[in-house]
Design an enzyme around this catalytic site. Structure first.
Site, PDB file in Angstrom:
ATOM      1  N   CYS A  15       0.840  -1.183   0.000  1.00 26.80           N
ATOM      2  CA  CYS A  15       0.000   0.000   0.000  1.00 26.80           C
ATOM      3  C   CYS A  15       0.882   1.242   0.000  1.00 26.80           C
ATOM      4  O   CYS A  15       2.069   1.175   0.317  1.00 26.80           O
ATOM      5  CB  CYS A  15      -0.913   0.039   1.229  1.00 26.80           C
ATOM      6  SG  CYS A  15      -1.999  -1.393   1.372  1.00 26.80           S
TER       7      CYS A  15
ATOM      8  N   GLY B 105      -0.638   0.393  -5.100  1.00 29.20           N
ATOM      9  CA  GLY B 105      -1.942  -0.221  -4.896  1.00 29.20           C
ATOM     10  C   GLY B 105      -3.011   0.442  -5.724  1.00 29.20           C
ATOM     11  O   GLY B 105      -3.063   1.663  -5.811  1.00 29.20           O
TER      12      GLY B 105
ATOM     13  N   ASN C  69       0.477   0.550   5.985  1.00 25.14           N
ATOM     14  CA  ASN C  69       1.125  -0.240   4.938  1.00 25.14           C
ATOM     15  C   ASN C  69       1.899  -1.361   5.614  1.00 25.14           C
ATOM     16  O   ASN C  69       2.789  -1.110   6.429  1.00 25.14           O
ATOM     17  CB  ASN C  69       2.077   0.642   4.117  1.00 25.14           C
ATOM     18  CG  ASN C  69       2.894  -0.164   3.123  1.00 25.14           C
ATOM     19  OD1 ASN C  69       2.442  -1.187   2.619  1.00 25.14           O
ATOM     20  ND2 ASN C  69       4.102   0.295   2.847  1.00 25.14           N
ATOM     21  N   GLY C  70       1.548  -2.590   5.296  1.00 22.64           N
ATOM     22  CA  GLY C  70       2.230  -3.730   5.897  1.00 22.64           C
ATOM     23  C   GLY C  70       1.264  -4.848   6.188  1.00 22.64           C
ATOM     24  O   GLY C  70       0.186  -4.941   5.591  1.00 22.64           O
TER      25      GLY C  70
ATOM     26  N   TYR D 234      11.376  -4.454  -7.177  1.00 21.75           N
ATOM     27  CA  TYR D 234      10.185  -4.204  -7.988  1.00 21.75           C
ATOM     28  C   TYR D 234       9.267  -3.107  -7.483  1.00 21.75           C
ATOM     29  O   TYR D 234       8.801  -2.263  -8.241  1.00 21.75           O
ATOM     30  CB  TYR D 234       9.366  -5.502  -8.119  1.00 21.75           C
ATOM     31  CG  TYR D 234       8.137  -5.312  -8.975  1.00 21.75           C
ATOM     32  CD1 TYR D 234       8.190  -5.547 -10.339  1.00 21.75           C
ATOM     33  CD2 TYR D 234       6.943  -4.838  -8.439  1.00 21.75           C
ATOM     34  CE1 TYR D 234       7.083  -5.322 -11.136  1.00 21.75           C
ATOM     35  CE2 TYR D 234       5.842  -4.610  -9.220  1.00 21.75           C
ATOM     36  CZ  TYR D 234       5.906  -4.856 -10.577  1.00 21.75           C
ATOM     37  OH  TYR D 234       4.825  -4.629 -11.371  1.00 21.75           O
TER      38      TYR D 234
END
Length: 505
Positions: free
Chosen positions: A2, A28, A106-107, A260
């Site tokens: 995210c 996202g 985020n996670g 990436y």
């Protein structure tokens, strides 16, 4: 994965947050949300809009007009657990006590299941979704209430609460939390797995975000990364206060961010993502030479888009022509995580088209950033053969992905990973290429780690099976896989990697 952002400014922040989310869209595309506070100077009223879809589709003019105020936060989401198709699980999440809190995350919490039971049985808090972000919000709310009970809310009480949060939750988390009438709190897990940085502008504004590109693209100067276990509190006047809140820390960012996930123009934990990918091309070139003599390669062709820096560096070192052989349709999503295998195969042909003259009669070396399921790679190799390539060699700038990721990347279950329990030659046969060259794990770590020797290391668990938090068991992986979203809705690619123009190489 995210993307999150929080802003405190002297001017309305709705457009700033919107623009920041556009710059983080690659992290996202399942859902997006913005919350602002104001418009009164005390910032005690929240205004929120969130929905499924891309930022440009979720927020229209009427939605933006309904987001007044000079403080706010936002998130772009892809699901790792819960229901990807539920509007309720889009972030931000809100709870009205204490003070009024809104949070983005985020996670992935690896002990979310146990915390849910604990929140209900001990803390007497109700959860209404399957999202681990709602779990995290309620843990923060409970600890903030305990720390500030019968006391004015000061940074000391806030940092005390964050310390208690660190002791309760496990996994990876970069968090931005808006506290009504007080300001913005941001903190990071004790291992620094997920990125988070902070910066300021000339007008006295402060921004925290997942990547530096969100700051720089909006005229903010990057101050520094939030350290593992550290919290930063920004009051409504833009004053920043930092405090280390974890008992023990170790700086181990996720290496897949550099492979990436992150944009190449970002700097994460002191490392240029672009330079990291160039370095990976250097080490990959050495692996190629040991497998395929450069004299047998006519041309090096990247698979768009994040493999381009590695492919360019590799081609230069080997003295080989670098060519663009694939044209990407930027309006069709990426296919790393798809709702169904049938849809995934169909989408590869939709998103890429070959330039036949670069393949016909040649031995081509295709370079990709990583190979996960192998479905996309298999289709691309066949496309190269159909275009007339004599031989098709495939090089991956990342090592074999053999293990699931539990820290917020929706890596599939082990059986879905093409390299799991397979030799390199068996993977080569599955993909259908004439030679398959993988990056070496240690070489990759050295290539990226050399750019910031201060790091303790990396979480490279999807490559080496070593989970940096040290508390992941096979049972944990099985439970987390059971919670992955595997539902299908139409023929729509809702993955966090399914992004038009995801990587601007």
């Amino acid at each position: 994965m995210c993307g999150i952002v929080g802003v405190i400014s002297t001017a309305p922040v709705n457009q700033l947050i919107y623009d920041a989310l556009l710059l983080l869209q690659h992290r996202g595309q399942d859902a997006a949300g913005i919350v602002t506070a104001g418009p009164d100077a005390k910032g005690r009223k929240f205004f929120m809009h969130k929905a499924r879809g891309m930022v440009r589709d979720v927020f229209r003019t009427r939605n933006m007009r309904g987001l007044p105020g000079t403080v706010g936060l936002g998130q772009v989401r892809y699901p790792t657990a819960g229901n990807a198709y539920s509007e309720e699980e889009a972030q931000p999440f809100y709870v009205n006590a204490p003070f009024g809190l809104v949070l983005v995350h985020n996670g992935n919490l690896t002990n979310a299941h146990a915390l849910k039971q604990e929140l209900y049985a001990v803390d007497r808090r109700h959860l209404n979704t399957d999202s681990d972000t709602e779990v995290l919000l309620n843990v923060v709310a409970h600890e903030l209430e305990l720390a500030a009970r019968d006391l004015p809310l000061t940074p000391n009480e806030i940092f005390k609460a964050v310390g208690a949060v660190h002791r309760r939750i496990k996994g990876s988390y970069a968090v931005v939390c808006l506290i009504a009438g007080h300001g913005v709190l941001a903190f990071r897990d004790p291992f620094g797995i997920r990125p988070l940085c902070v910066g300021h502008n000339d007008q006295g504004g402060v921004m925290v975000a997942s990547e530096s590109v969100a700051l720089e693209g909006n005229g903010f100067e990057l101050d520094r990364d939030v350290l593992p276990g550290e919290a930063v509190f920004v009051d409504l006047d833009g004053k920043m206060q930092f405090q280390q809140c974890a008992d023990k820390t170790s700086h181990n960012p996720c290496i897949f961010e550099y492979v990436y996930l992150a944009r190449p123009d970002s700097v994460l934990d002191g490392i240029s993502v672009y330079q990291a990918r160039l370095n990976m091309g250097v080490t990959l070139a050495k692996r190629v030479v040991s497998t395929v003599p450069p004299s047998e390669i006519d041309v090096v062709i990247p698979i768009p888009e994040s493999s381009r820096p590695s492919a360019m560096e590799l081609a230069q070192l080997l003295g080989l022509p670098y060519r663009e052989g694939f044209v990407k349709n930027r309006y069709v999503g990426r296919t790393f995580i798809m709702p169904g295998q049938g849809v995934r195969k169909k989408s590869v042909r939709q998103k890429l088209n070959v330039i036949g003259s670069e393949f016909k009669g040649r031995n081509v070396l295709l370079v990709d950033d990583s190979i996960v399921r192998g479905t996309t790679s298999r289709e691309i190799v066949q496309m190269a053969r159909d275009a007339g390539a004599r031989k098709v060699y495939l090089a991956s700038a990342a090592p074999p992905v053999r293990y699931p990721n539990v820290y917020g990347i929706d890596m599939p279950t082990p059986d879905e990973l093409v390299a799991h329990n397979r030799t390199v030659d068996e993977v080569r046969e599955s993909i259908g290429c004439d030679a398959l060259i993988y990056q070496d794990v240690d070489a990759m770590k050295q290539a990226i780690g050399s750019l910031n020797p201060k790091l303790a290391g990396f979480d490279a668990s999807c490559f080496d099976g070593v989970y940096v938090t040290g508390d992941i068991t096979l049972a944990d992986i099985a439970r987390l896989n059971a919670g992955r979203d595997t539902s299908e809705e139409g023929e729509e690619d809702t993955s966090r990697l399914a992004l038009p123009n995801a990587q601007l190489a």
